[in-house]
Design a protein around this motif. Sequence first.
Motif, PDB file in Angstrom:
ATOM      1  N   MET A 153      25.402  -0.978  30.847  1.00  0.00           N
ATOM      2  CA  MET A 153      24.395   0.051  31.066  1.00  0.00           C
ATOM      3  C   MET A 153      24.000   0.704  29.756  1.00  0.00           C
ATOM      4  O   MET A 153      24.770   0.736  28.794  1.00  0.00           O
ATOM      5  N   THR A 154      22.785   1.215  29.732  1.00  0.00           N
ATOM      6  CA  THR A 154      22.319   2.038  28.624  1.00  0.00           C
ATOM      7  C   THR A 154      22.127   3.457  29.139  1.00  0.00           C
ATOM      8  O   THR A 154      21.924   3.672  30.336  1.00  0.00           O
ATOM      9  N   ASN A 155      22.197   4.422  28.235  1.00  0.00           N
ATOM     10  CA  ASN A 155      21.833   5.779  28.621  1.00  0.00           C
ATOM     11  C   ASN A 155      20.326   5.812  28.841  1.00  0.00           C
ATOM     12  O   ASN A 155      19.572   5.108  28.166  1.00  0.00           O
TER      13      ASN A 155
ATOM     14  N   GLU B 126      23.384  13.245  30.868  1.00  0.00           N
ATOM     15  CA  GLU B 126      23.210  12.303  31.981  1.00  0.00           C
ATOM     16  C   GLU B 126      24.428  11.406  32.133  1.00  0.00           C
ATOM     17  O   GLU B 126      24.987  11.257  33.221  1.00  0.00           O
ATOM     18  N   TRP B 127      24.851  10.794  31.026  1.00  0.00           N
ATOM     19  CA  TRP B 127      25.970   9.850  31.076  1.00  0.00           C
ATOM     20  C   TRP B 127      27.266  10.553  31.473  1.00  0.00           C
ATOM     21  O   TRP B 127      28.039  10.054  32.286  1.00  0.00           O
ATOM     22  N   MET B 128      27.488  11.740  30.909  1.00  0.00           N
ATOM     23  CA  MET B 128      28.711  12.483  31.211  1.00  0.00           C
ATOM     24  C   MET B 128      28.778  12.855  32.690  1.00  0.00           C
ATOM     25  O   MET B 128      29.812  12.691  33.346  1.00  0.00           O
TER      26      MET B 128
ATOM     27  N   TRP C  53      31.557  -2.115  30.281  1.00  0.00           N
ATOM     28  CA  TRP C  53      32.828  -1.492  30.620  1.00  0.00           C
ATOM     29  C   TRP C  53      33.385  -2.057  31.918  1.00  0.00           C
ATOM     30  O   TRP C  53      32.684  -2.696  32.700  1.00  0.00           O
ATOM     31  N   VAL C  54      34.679  -1.801  32.115  1.00  0.00           N
ATOM     32  CA  VAL C  54      35.371  -2.191  33.340  1.00  0.00           C
ATOM     33  C   VAL C  54      35.377  -0.988  34.271  1.00  0.00           C
ATOM     34  O   VAL C  54      35.870   0.085  33.919  1.00  0.00           O
ATOM     35  N   ASN C  55      34.823  -1.184  35.439  1.00  0.00           N
ATOM     36  CA  ASN C  55      34.698  -0.119  36.432  1.00  0.00           C
ATOM     37  C   ASN C  55      35.873  -0.208  37.406  1.00  0.00           C
ATOM     38  O   ASN C  55      36.008  -1.177  38.149  1.00  0.00           O
ATOM     39  N   LEU C  56      36.747   0.796  37.392  1.00  0.00           N
ATOM     40  CA  LEU C  56      37.917   0.835  38.263  1.00  0.00           C
ATOM     41  C   LEU C  56      37.673   1.821  39.397  1.00  0.00           C
ATOM     42  O   LEU C  56      37.251   2.956  39.156  1.00  0.00           O
ATOM     43  N   ASN C  57      37.948   1.411  40.608  1.00  0.00           N
ATOM     44  CA  ASN C  57      37.741   2.285  41.759  1.00  0.00           C
ATOM     45  C   ASN C  57      38.954   3.193  41.927  1.00  0.00           C
ATOM     46  O   ASN C  57      39.955   2.816  42.536  1.00  0.00           O
ATOM     47  N   ASN C  58      38.844   4.408  41.387  1.00  0.00           N
ATOM     48  CA  ASN C  58      39.951   5.366  41.416  1.00  0.00           C
ATOM     49  C   ASN C  58      40.253   5.889  42.816  1.00  0.00           C
ATOM     50  O   ASN C  58      41.252   6.582  43.023  1.00  0.00           O
ATOM     51  N   ARG C  59      39.401   5.564  43.781  1.00  0.00           N
ATOM     52  CA  ARG C  59      39.627   6.005  45.159  1.00  0.00           C
ATOM     53  C   ARG C  59      40.700   5.159  45.846  1.00  0.00           C
ATOM     54  O   ARG C  59      41.255   5.559  46.867  1.00  0.00           O
ATOM     55  N   ARG C  60      40.941   3.964  45.314  1.00  0.00           N
ATOM     56  CA  ARG C  60      41.830   3.012  45.973  1.00  0.00           C
ATOM     57  C   ARG C  60      43.192   2.947  45.280  1.00  0.00           C
ATOM     58  O   ARG C  60      43.280   3.037  44.057  1.00  0.00           O
TER      59      ARG C  60
ATOM     60  N   PHE D 100      17.773   2.834  41.112  1.00  0.00           N
ATOM     61  CA  PHE D 100      19.137   3.047  40.629  1.00  0.00           C
ATOM     62  C   PHE D 100      19.496   2.228  39.396  1.00  0.00           C
ATOM     63  O   PHE D 100      19.949   2.753  38.386  1.00  0.00           O
ATOM     64  N   SER D 101      19.283   0.921  39.460  1.00  0.00           N
ATOM     65  CA  SER D 101      19.723   0.051  38.371  1.00  0.00           C
ATOM     66  C   SER D 101      18.641  -0.052  37.305  1.00  0.00           C
ATOM     67  O   SER D 101      17.501   0.388  37.489  1.00  0.00           O
ATOM     68  N   ASN D 102      18.990  -0.679  36.169  1.00  0.00           N
ATOM     69  CA  ASN D 102      17.986  -0.922  35.134  1.00  0.00           C
ATOM     70  C   ASN D 102      16.889  -1.858  35.631  1.00  0.00           C
ATOM     71  O   ASN D 102      15.772  -1.836  35.116  1.00  0.00           O
TER      72      ASN D 102
END
Length: 512
Positions: free
Chosen positions: A412-414, A421-423, A277-284, A53-55
Amino acid sequence: MTTFRKIAALAVAAVMTISMGACGNTGSSAADTQDLVVARSLETTDMLPQTGFSNGDIWAIQQVYQTLTRNKTDGSGVEPGLATSWKQSKDGLSWTFNLRRGVKFHNGRTMTAKDVKFSLDFARTARDDKPWQFLFTAIRNVEIVDDYTVRLDLNEPWAPLPSDLSMSASSIMPADFGGKTETEFRNNPVGTGPYKLGEWKKGDYIKFVRNPDYWETGKPKLNSVTFKYVSDANTRSQMVQSGQAQIDEFPTAVSVSSLKKTRNVHVESFPSTSLIWVNLNNRRKPLNDVHVRRAMAYAIDKEAIVRAIYYGQAEKANSMLSKNLMGYSKDVKDLEYDMAKAKEELAKSSAPKHFSLTVQVQSGDPEKSMLAQILQESWKELGIDVQLQTLDSTTVYSNRTAGDFDVAMFEMTNDISDPDEWMQYMFSSSANVNSGYRNEKVDALIKRAAADSNQANRLKDYAEVQQIIADEAPEIPLVYKPGLFAVRDQVKDFTVTTLGEYKLADTTIARE
């Protein structure tokens, strides 16, 4: 400005720590044995290409496995890999790939179309632990034409397919895992790459040894490559300064000036698709409220971040698509720093007065730590109570996959040269594993762009997606970074692609 004075003081302290840690050189033995040690910021936890999953996983997987197509160094497209050529049908519903002959797996078996079919069928079979399965949904069938020819039949035209097949999740494995169970194969991988697994001590290091049967004549030149997991940035810098490692992956910007002054060490800067980037949890709640997210985005002074943390060695990001990737739009209007607008947005929201949230921060990463403190102070002005939670990188990544977070920061990098992929990975409802964001129009634009062979149309659709994301702020882009590496002078022909892949087949180590 008080916050940034504090951050600047932390940066100075970091420089002093790194400088004091420098010690004598022990690197000459590496030249004698051609054994390269790379001090890495992320641990390798999974060597199965379809679930890695991760780099930390992906860039290790790429040393052992190979794909039908492979990325060009500058990230501008793909070139032949395990396939020597490919052709699309006139109706766009099938692609035929001619395979390279004489390629052997690490177990001695010759690669054929049977292995390609097994690998791609396994990759496209849906399973909860396969984060990249969305790349293969367009494939209806993988057909063996003969031992060295395969045809991919599609459900619909799919322009990114050659790029998708360069992704690590498309890696070619021996059919039936070479006679092993999936679990056995995951821990003892077999590929066709320049290096094969030597030793893997999880939580510490993974060592690859030279593949003597590699199909590219005269490669690789190193006897071994060790990815040493060192979460602390200062320790990584000290290791390359002392010669315990020959490469320090991603030295902090504040440490660069000190590293440049170190004898026998230089800093390489490669063009990159890296985005923080800042990852916001839109589920919460209340992060599912667009006004809350817009308020938080308006409250971040990115220019000050570039100055205070990255010393000008990064660039303010206006889009969630990297500027070095096809499809990036310079015309995207970002929510630029404006505290008055931030307060106006929050007043319109479902949480206009006060709420609390937790920002998860990767341990050993002074840049992320300083970023978290800036976010904490910036959002405090909006009445948001921000708690900082420091966790190891493996936990931060697993929490993201599980949706167990409020806010986190990632770099992250593409992985491929096409923006699809990124989209999909970041914003498509069917594939999103980051924010939980849902937008039917975005879904439709991403799908339409992937099915269209007209480049101009695709670029237009991707630009529209980028603007919607900027307006609704499901995630907040901060900065674009070059690929920085501290490298001992004895290391020759070390190259990193724009997409982050380590090219180590040509690398050698000279005497100092």
